[in-house]
Design a protein around this motif. Structure first.
Motif, PDB file in Angstrom:
ATOM      1  N   MET A  57       1.044  -1.123   0.065  1.00 38.58           N
ATOM      2  CA  MET A  57      -0.148   0.145  -0.044  1.00 38.58           C
ATOM      3  C   MET A  57       0.946   1.246   0.066  1.00 38.58           C
ATOM      4  N   GLY A  58       0.485   2.308  -0.921  1.00 37.16           N
ATOM      5  CA  GLY A  58       1.505   3.396  -1.055  1.00 37.16           C
ATOM      6  C   GLY A  58       1.236   4.292   0.221  1.00 37.16           C
ATOM      7  N   SER A  59       2.071   5.188   0.211  1.00 33.52           N
ATOM      8  CA  SER A  59       2.029   6.082   1.576  1.00 33.52           C
ATOM      9  C   SER A  59       0.692   7.133   1.479  1.00 33.52           C
ATOM     10  N   GLU A  60       0.293   7.547   0.401  1.00 34.32           N
ATOM     11  CA  GLU A  60      -0.677   8.481   0.151  1.00 34.32           C
ATOM     12  C   GLU A  60      -2.124   7.509   0.523  1.00 34.32           C
ATOM     13  N   GLY A 103      -4.698   8.103   3.600  1.00 34.68           N
ATOM     14  CA  GLY A 103      -6.150   8.239   3.703  1.00 34.68           C
ATOM     15  C   GLY A 103      -6.978   7.282   4.587  1.00 34.68           C
ATOM     16  N   TRP A 104      -6.255   6.055   4.563  1.00 34.70           N
ATOM     17  CA  TRP A 104      -6.798   5.105   5.903  1.00 34.70           C
ATOM     18  C   TRP A 104      -6.697   5.561   7.136  1.00 34.70           C
ATOM     19  N   LEU A 105      -5.704   6.193   7.371  1.00 33.50           N
ATOM     20  CA  LEU A 105      -5.405   6.699   8.830  1.00 33.50           C
ATOM     21  C   LEU A 105      -6.141   8.116   8.899  1.00 33.50           C
ATOM     22  N   ALA A 109     -12.391  12.310   4.829  1.00 30.78           N
ATOM     23  CA  ALA A 109     -11.636  11.032   4.335  1.00 30.78           C
ATOM     24  C   ALA A 109     -12.549   9.793   3.811  1.00 30.78           C
ATOM     25  N   VAL A 110     -13.625   9.771   3.913  1.00 29.66           N
ATOM     26  CA  VAL A 110     -14.502   8.766   3.132  1.00 29.66           C
ATOM     27  C   VAL A 110     -14.426   8.878   1.502  1.00 29.66           C
ATOM     28  N   PRO A 111     -14.692  10.037   1.191  1.00 24.91           N
ATOM     29  CA  PRO A 111     -14.574  10.328  -0.408  1.00 24.91           C
ATOM     30  C   PRO A 111     -13.171  10.043  -0.925  1.00 24.91           C
ATOM     31  N   ALA A 112     -12.293  10.511  -0.229  1.00 23.58           N
ATOM     32  CA  ALA A 112     -10.809  10.255  -0.522  1.00 23.58           C
ATOM     33  C   ALA A 112     -10.549   8.699  -0.869  1.00 23.58           C
ATOM     34  N   LEU A 113     -11.082   8.102   0.049  1.00 24.79           N
ATOM     35  CA  LEU A 113     -10.866   6.743  -0.020  1.00 24.79           C
ATOM     36  C   LEU A 113     -11.297   5.909  -1.140  1.00 24.79           C
TER      37      LEU A 113
END
Length: 155
Positions: A1-4, A8-10, A51-55
């Motif tokens: 999993m990438g850093s970005e 997003g998950w955090l 955060a939800v839309p970004a996920l």
């Protein structure tokens, strides 16, 4: 999993965990929130909603901005928690008002517990819930921003 993606998950999991913990301590253990406790919950809710839309659209235009805004909201909750912890520890004066549990009738108003902002209802190792909110929120927000910067540098 990438850093970005991890950022997003955090940005979702940190406020969801802290808000969930606050609700469990309120409804499961009877630790009713004071007014400043409630103030700390709103930025966490905002962070979840950001955060939800970004996920659902990682790497797309604007998703990084949503995660950064969520990190800022998490940090704001932590800053309120730091102020609240200072009030609980007697470092400075807080609010002069108190809060109740949202009673809806005269009987429930009279039976509702009065919750003071300057008294910690629970602590572990000398740190109150507000203090833990500060530590976890500030640390989480900083980690999210570091992960985002790392992802941008690697891109």
């Amino acid at each position: 999993m990438g850093s970005e993606r991890m950022a997003g998950w955090l940005a979702f999991l940190v406020p969801a965990g802290l808000l969930g913990g606050a609700l469990v301590s309120q409804y499961g253990f009877g630790l009713y929130p004071c007014e400043m406790c409630i103030w700390q919950r709103w930025p966490h809710l905002a962070a979840i909603l950001l955060a939800v839309p970004a996920l659902f659209r990682p790497g797309k235009s604007g998703s990084g901005l949503l995660v950064a805004a969520a990190a800022l909201a998490i940090f704001v909750s932590g800053a309120i928690g730091a102020f609240h912890a200072g009030v609980e520890y007697g470092w400075w004066e807080g609010l002069t008002s108190c809060a109740t549990t949202g009673a809806v009738s005269l009987d429930s108003i009279l039976d509702a517990p009065l919750v003071r902002c300057d008294v910690a209802p629970w602590s572990l190792l000398g740190i109150s819930l507000a203090g833990y909110n500060f530590l976890l929120s500030a640390g989480g927000a900083i980690l999210i921003l570091v992960l985002m910067a790392k992802g941008r540098k690697g891109a």
